[in-house]
Scaffold this motif. Structure first.
Motif, short mmCIF file in Angstrom:
data_model
loop_
_atom_site.label_atom_id
_atom_site.label_comp_id
_atom_site.label_asym_id
_atom_site.label_seq_id
_atom_site.Cartn_x
_atom_site.Cartn_y
_atom_site.Cartn_z
N GLU A 39 14.73 -36.86 25.29
CA GLU A 39 15.93 -36.23 25.76
C GLU A 39 15.81 -35.33 26.65
O GLU A 39 14.65 -34.88 26.93
CB GLU A 39 16.48 -35.39 24.55
N ARG B 246 10.72 -27.40 29.91
CA ARG B 246 11.48 -27.31 28.77
C ARG B 246 11.82 -28.50 27.99
O ARG B 246 11.61 -28.44 26.77
CB ARG B 246 12.89 -26.72 29.24
N TRP B 247 12.07 -29.52 28.77
CA TRP B 247 12.44 -30.51 28.02
C TRP B 247 10.94 -31.45 27.56
O TRP B 247 11.27 -32.29 26.54
CB TRP B 247 13.12 -31.77 28.95
N ASN C 28 8.65 -29.77 26.32
CA ASN C 28 8.36 -29.13 25.07
C ASN C 28 9.36 -29.71 23.92
O ASN C 28 8.96 -29.86 22.83
CB ASN C 28 8.53 -27.78 25.15
N HIS C 29 10.44 -29.95 24.36
CA HIS C 29 11.43 -30.21 23.53
C HIS C 29 10.85 -31.88 22.78
O HIS C 29 11.17 -32.20 21.90
CB HIS C 29 12.83 -30.62 24.09
N ASN C 30 10.68 -32.54 23.67
CA ASN C 30 10.04 -34.11 23.52
C ASN C 30 8.88 -34.19 22.70
O ASN C 30 8.91 -34.96 21.71
CB ASN C 30 10.14 -34.86 24.71
N LYS D 219 8.10 -31.91 20.58
CA LYS D 219 8.75 -31.68 19.21
C LYS D 219 9.59 -32.68 18.46
O LYS D 219 9.35 -33.06 17.27
CB LYS D 219 9.63 -30.38 19.16
N LEU D 220 10.39 -33.37 19.37
CA LEU D 220 11.19 -34.37 18.87
C LEU D 220 10.42 -35.60 18.29
O LEU D 220 10.75 -36.44 17.50
CB LEU D 220 12.01 -35.08 20.01
N GLU E 253 3.87 -31.87 18.75
CA GLU E 253 3.52 -30.63 19.51
C GLU E 253 1.97 -29.97 19.22
O GLU E 253 1.63 -29.30 20.18
CB GLU E 253 4.58 -29.53 18.98
N CYS F 154 3.06 -26.49 22.17
CA CYS F 154 4.60 -26.92 22.46
C CYS F 154 5.42 -26.05 21.62
O CYS F 154 5.66 -26.45 20.39
CB CYS F 154 4.61 -28.49 22.12
N GLU G 189 9.19 -24.84 21.43
CA GLU G 189 10.46 -24.99 22.04
C GLU G 189 11.10 -23.77 22.05
O GLU G 189 11.45 -23.27 21.04
CB GLU G 189 11.39 -25.94 21.19
N ASP H 2 17.09 -23.82 23.68
CA ASP H 2 17.86 -25.04 22.91
C ASP H 2 19.19 -24.54 22.65
O ASP H 2 19.47 -23.50 21.90
CB ASP H 2 17.00 -25.77 22.17
#
Ligand SMILES: C[S@@+](CC[C@H](N)C(=O)[O-])C[C@H]1O[C@@H](n2cnc3c(N)ncnc32)[C@H](O)[C@@H]1O
Length: 483
Positions: free
Chosen positions: A261, A322-323, A325-327, A329-330, A334, A478, A480, A483
């Motif tokens: 994302e 930022r994304w 780190n987000h990915n 986690k997704l 991480e 990682c 996040e 968000d």
């Protein structure tokens, strides 16, 4: 909507009187030809259009009315028109089998019915593509034989077909609307729900209409954007303008089984790199280490971690970071990925420098990925004299995969020369070069892979300056944060 026009050819051969498909075709054919009136006394009131007179690939049937030319606000009603198409009347019981035999010549358009009911009868009307069939002689021998064996007379009917905007492909709509003789390119890259176009000057006045057409004709596309300038030179993202649909730029995509994302307007994402991401990740074994200098939102780093590698991933763009780190986690990696938000050279001279001594002693492979094709070759100098000479007996040297664009006649040679110049030693005979993709007629994206030569890594000539000798910043697992 289809309307049945009463049959105008009525003299049909009896299949029992006919022995060969040729004979069958000739007898049927004569029933359609006014100049054979002496043999078959029927008159043809309306001729089907001759497919051989069509210009270009697509048949005239799908050309919208001339009045739509120049339209800038989409008026779907203006595309409605009636056209005549050929059809065969077929007994219901043999319909499915016959459709299979005639599949090359039936009308085949998404959303368009090719079998119609006949009022007051169980028979069906099988609609044929007028681009393929204009008379009985248009059928192939095999098709004629099939008709004969199912007892279906080669008796072409004419039908009025009500064509609408919905029956047309986006290319057909745009070719009818945009200025005649000018290039109509309705191609786009798809990133999740976003269709991403690169319009030419003459298409700009039509951008709203083009956006609407692309959305209408491509299920799942809810936003169409146009690049408004060239790529941002630092973060490699495009400035873009929404042509149609929602303003939501946060896309969700899947690549090689991994979900990402990101805000497409603020980070780099290129769907054409999926094969390259897959190629490099396939080189990795469980326990390897990946040092991703220009990581973007994670398309090397995350699959590498999922494959069992330990990853250090860096990107200078705070939004990419930022994304990324987000990915992580997704995708629940991480704990396998440490992320950094630094300039690539600083990352090599700090985090990579800190990791390498231990890795040099090991046996698992170490891969450095450098995908910033416009500049990455220039960053290779960061490896010069990166490590102290006392470590030089440890030999598990890192393998670098460095990307570059080349406009030279011999892009392989160009890559080797530029990488060599940046490292300060020749890579001739000790590297491999891979063609990633053709970017434009005169521009290739290449990847040069090589083991960093000892004389580069432990060179005294390129010893680091004080600022670079600073201790590496603490790595960020990682987390996040936004968000
Ligand atoms: C071509 S993209 C590649 C991203 C990702 N690795 C991929 O394959 O899709 C290059 C990335 O490098 C980042 N970048 C640009 N300049 C940089 C620099 N000096 N240091 C670190 N990252 C940089 C950009 O933000 C961008 O995300």
């Amino acid at each position: 909507m289809w309307r049945f026009i009463p049959r105008i050819w009525s003299l049909l051969p009896n299949k029992n009187q006919v022995k060969s498909s040729n004979q069958y075709r000739m007898l049927c054919s004569s029933a359609l030809q006014p100049d054979r009136a002496s043999t078959c006394p029927v008159s043809v009131k309306k001729h089907l259009p001759d497919p051989h007179q069509q210009s270009g690939m697509e048949y005239i049937l799908y050309t919208p009315p001339a009045k739509v030319r120049g339209m800038t606000t989409l008026d779907k009603e203006a595309f409605a028109q009636t056209v005549i198409v050929p059809a065969l009347r077929v007994p219901k019981e043999v319909l499915n089998k016959l459709v299979k035999s005639l599949k090359k010549v039936t009308i085949q358009r998404p959303g368009m019915r090719r079998v119609m009911d006949v009022e007051g009868s169980d028979d069906k009307l099988l609609l044929l593509d007028p681009g393929s069939i204009s008379s009985p002689s248009s059928f192939s021998d095999a098709e004629v034989e099939a008709l004969q064996s199912f007892g279906v007379p080669l008796d072409l009917q004419q039908y009025e077909l009500q064509l609408t905007y919905d029956s047309l492909k986006s290319e057909e709509v745009l070719r009818a609307v945009l200025p005649e003789g000018q290039d109509v390119t309705s191609g786009f890259s798809r990133v999740g729900h976003i269709a991403h176009m690169n319009l030419r000057e003459h298409q700009l006045p039509y951008r709203q209409l083009i956006g609407q057409v692309i959305m209408d004709k491509n299920p799942g596309v809810t936003c169409v954007v146009n690049k408004t300038n060239t790529i941002d030179s630092t973060y490699r993202n495009f400035k873009m303008e929404v042509m149609a649909g929602e303003e939501n730029m946060v896309a969700k995509v899947r690549e090689n089984g991994v979900t990402y994302e990101f805000d497409f307007s603020r980070v780099y994402w290129n769907p054409r790199l999926s094969t390259e991401h897959e190629r490099v990740v396939a080189l990795l074994k469980r326990g390897d280490t990946v040092l991703d200098v220009f990581a973007g939102v994670g398309p090397f780093a995350i699959p590498a971690a999922r494959r069992g590698s330990t990853v250090l991933a860096n990107d200078l763009n705070p939004e990419s970071y930022r994304w990324l780190n987000h990915n992580c986690k997704l995708n629940k990696v991480e704990r396998k990925v440490s992320t950094f938000n630094q300039d690539g050279r600083d990352f090599i001279r700090s985090a990579v420098k800190q990791e390498l001594p231990a890795l040099l002693k090991g046996t698992a492979s170490v891969h450095v990925v450098m995908n910033l094709p416009a500049l990455a070759l220039e960053f290779l100098d960061a490896f010069r004299g990166l490590l102290d000479q006392e470590l030089s007996c440890d030999v598990n040297l890192p393998v670098v995969h460095c990307y570059g664009f080349s406009k030279k006649d011999d892009p392989q040679r160009d890559m080797v020369e530029r990488a060599s110049a940046s490292l300060g030693v020749s890579l001739e005979g000790r590297c491999s070069v891979h063609l990633v993709r053709n970017v434009s007629p005169n521009k290739e994206m290449m990847c040069v892979s090589f083991t960093v030569p000892k004389e580069v890594l432990f060179s005294s000539e390129g010893k680091q300056t004080e600022s670079i000798e600073e201790p590496a910043p603490k790595r960020q697992k990682c987390e996040e944060k936004t968000d």
